[in-house]
Scaffold this active site. Structure first.
Site, PDB file in Angstrom:
ATOM      1  N   PRO A 238      15.403   2.106  -4.632  1.00  0.00           N
ATOM      2  CA  PRO A 238      15.401   3.225  -3.688  1.00  0.00           C
ATOM      3  C   PRO A 238      14.005   3.812  -3.536  1.00  0.00           C
ATOM      4  O   PRO A 238      13.264   3.958  -4.504  1.00  0.00           O
ATOM      5  CB  PRO A 238      16.352   4.230  -4.341  1.00  0.00           C
ATOM      6  CG  PRO A 238      17.241   3.414  -5.210  1.00  0.00           C
ATOM      7  CD  PRO A 238      16.372   2.301  -5.717  1.00  0.00           C
ATOM      8  N   GLU A 239      13.650   4.143  -2.303  1.00  0.00           N
ATOM      9  CA  GLU A 239      12.368   4.760  -2.030  1.00  0.00           C
ATOM     10  C   GLU A 239      12.555   6.265  -1.841  1.00  0.00           C
ATOM     11  O   GLU A 239      13.663   6.787  -1.958  1.00  0.00           O
ATOM     12  CB  GLU A 239      11.726   4.094  -0.814  1.00  0.00           C
ATOM     13  CG  GLU A 239      11.451   2.616  -1.047  1.00  0.00           C
ATOM     14  CD  GLU A 239      10.599   1.988   0.051  1.00  0.00           C
ATOM     15  OE1 GLU A 239       9.914   2.734   0.779  1.00  0.00           O
ATOM     16  OE2 GLU A 239      10.614   0.757   0.163  1.00  0.00           O
TER      17      GLU A 239
END
Length: 296
Positions: free
Chosen positions: A2-3
């Protein structure tokens, strides 16, 4: 992995349930995730009130009265789900079933609001690449957070600051933007998208937009604006649902439906009048998607 937009979406999903609530019970169901849990993990959190739920780059931070600060990273497959006292969940748009195998429910937070409403927040992580650690005092001094660069949100990141960060750097522009010591939280997907919006090649030398002169200043300002806008648009869309990422209510983010270049190898460039096609190259072991016609 996840960013920043995905982590910010998770934070916003947890915030209404956790901020101001008391941790009635905290249970760690195994001794470790990616790293061992801190000593007296459950004991030091149980009974505390959560004063704030924050985010620094790709890390969640839970502040409790009297400390410590809990730093949480989702890893590759970590997700939170929220259950009401009756065990029911409220599925969101694009809902899909996540792992509910209790083997992967590694941390359980039983919380109670000031009004007496009870709920349960469960951290599930099949691959166990996530982690939860304590920071004493100011969280930015923790080894996981110290040295992180400016956040790519708000107006702090402008052309002048970006130029100062990239000045003299001879590495490819994309590699420089992925350096967390310069800009915190930028990841592979959103760097590719921002470079396309700015019309800049991921292969060009990073320092070229910091050499002074009108053209370089315009490029730096254009790139700073592209970074801020792509992150803001992704947060508004709930992030990008790739592989394991889901929101706290089970919703899938939908920014991936707005990708201009990422994962669109061979497709026509969507920039009006360009006429080029999206290419995929590998930089430092990561896929880069760009249009060599309009990105210079």
């Amino acid at each position: 992995m996840p960013e920043l937009p995905e982590v910010e979406t998770v934070r916003r999903g947890l915030q209404p349930v956790l901020e101001g609530a008391r941790l009635v019970r905290v249970e760690a169901r195994r001794p470790d995730l990616r790293f061992p849990f801190p000593a007296r993990f459950s004991e030091r959190l149980t009974g505390k009130t959560i004063t704030a739920l924050g985010r620094r780059a790709k890390y969640l931070t839970m502040h409790v009265d009297g400390g410590p600060v809990l730093i949480c990273h989702l890893g590759m497959s970590g997700s939170f789900r929220i259950e009401a006292a009756d065990g029911n969940e409220t599925p969101g748009t694009f809902h899909h079933e996540r792992s509910k195998n209790s083997t992967h429910d590694h941390v359980v937070f039983d919380v109670e609001t000031a009004a007496g409403a009870r709920s349960r927040v469960i951290f599930n992580d099949p691959r166990r690449f996530g982690f939860m650690l304590f920071a004493e005092g100011v969280p930015d001094t923790h080894p996981m957070l110290t040295g992180l660069g400016v956040e790519p949100t708000g107006n702090a990141l402008d052309g002048a600051l970006l130029a100062s960060l990239l000045k003299g750097r001879r590495s490819p522009l994309k590699a420089a933007l992925l350096d967390q010591r310069l800009i915190a939280g930028l990841g592979n997907i959103y760097v590719s998208e921002a470079l396309w919006r700015a019309g800049l090649s991921p292969l060009r030398e990073a320092g070229t937009i910091a050499k002074g002169g009108k053209k370089a200043r315009e490029q730096a300002e254009r790139l700073a604006e592209a970074i801020r806008s792509v992150i803001a648009d992704a947060i508004a869309a709930g992030g990008s649902s790739l592989r394991d990422y889901v929101q706290t209510d089970g919703s899938l983010g939908y920014f991936q439906h707005s990708f201009a270049v990422y994962d669109r190898e061979g497709e026509p460039c969507p920039k009006p009048g360009c006429g080029g096609h999206i290419e995929r190259i590998v930089q430092s072991g990561r896929s880069t998607f760009y249009c060599r016609t309009c990105q210079r």
